[in-house]
Design an enzyme around this catalytic site. Sequence first.
Site: not given
Ligand SMILES: NC(=O)c1ccc[n+]([C@@H]2O[C@H](COP(=O)([O-])OP(=O)(O)OC[C@H]3O[C@@H](n4cnc5c(N)ncnc54)[C@H](O)[C@@H]3O)[C@@H](O)[C@H]2O)c1
Length: 316
Positions: A35, A57, A72, A90-91, A101, A144, A148, A174
Amino acid sequence: MKRILVTGGAGFLGSHLCGRLLRDGHDVLCVDNFFTGARRNVAHLGKHPGFELMRHDVTFPLYVEVDRIFNLACPASPVHYQHDPVQTTKTSVHGAINMLGLAKRLKARILQASTSEVYGDPEVHPQTEGYWGKVNPIGIRSCYDEGKRCAETLFFDYHRQHDLDIKVVRIFNTYGPRMHPNDGRVVSNFIVQALNGEDITIYGDGSQTRSFCYVDDLIEVMVRMMNSERGFTGPVNIGNPVEHTMLELAEKVLMLVGGRSRLVYQPLPADDPRQRQPDIRLARDQLGWQPKVGLEDGLKETISYFRHLLQIGVAA
Ligand SMILES: NC(=O)c1ccc[n+]([C@@H]2O[C@H](COP(=O)([O-])OP(=O)(O)OC[C@H]3O[C@@H](n4cnc5c(N)ncnc54)[C@H](O)[C@@H]3O)[C@@H](O)[C@H]2O)c1
């Protein structure tokens, strides 16, 4: 050597984590629905014999055999998580249930990538893990934030109810190479605007602050948390506590990129937190970690990544 599942592994943080785990000698199963992630983020890992990429997914159950799980998967930036807010919840929620699980069946250790957004618009500054947050449950960011928060609840209930070996980290802002170029996050926004010679958009008066952690520092502490002793569940704040105003960040990006972009001001979006800074004493004391990469060094790496993306026509 372990078999490690990374959900959301083709995203920004996930792709760095997959690379790090392979370098540490593990086998990695990267699961992603693409996504917000992209194959190009993990293309360089494709030839590694320990790497496997699976389109899936996480809102659907997954049956694989692994020793550890990093969860993640979840769009992380407002433009993306507000695109389909029901799918975002949902995610987080169904995704957590499915991965928990799986961990339960396999007796595997599982780490949740939670977020500083669980603190909402905080009344406490800096935020410690004991602070419960001030979150709007019905706003446009709630899919979101509350998703979370519910995922954290599920992690701790699986731990109490099923003695599952859980780890929860709360990630603060980050940045670094492989951030999504159009995700509307402030670092990528400023850099892409500056590289394109466009005006740099500041929301509000630019006095709101954020702390920015460079991706290498963050991956290091995520790995440390996963390897920490059983029973140390967190939640643990991870991020860089050095605060910068948005105005400072914009000026630094302008200075590093050069060019003639101007700063322009627009109204603050709804529910935008005014101030956010992690208290990282727990991570420092329990995991012996603190960030090392300064903002300027991190920005240079990130700018050169975005410059490359613009050259190959991936970012507009
Ligand atoms: N980057 C930040 O600053 C930050 C801060 C707080 C929390 N986070 C958490 O870290 C994690 C990674 O964040 P990121 O910055 O790399 O974001 P990102 O959007 O680059 O990565 C998220 C990944 O999850 C995948 N994804 C989304 N929905 C999905 C689904 N239903 N099934 C399978 N894959 C799915 C996306 O395709 C993507 O590759 C996330 O959970 C985010 O909430 C990131």
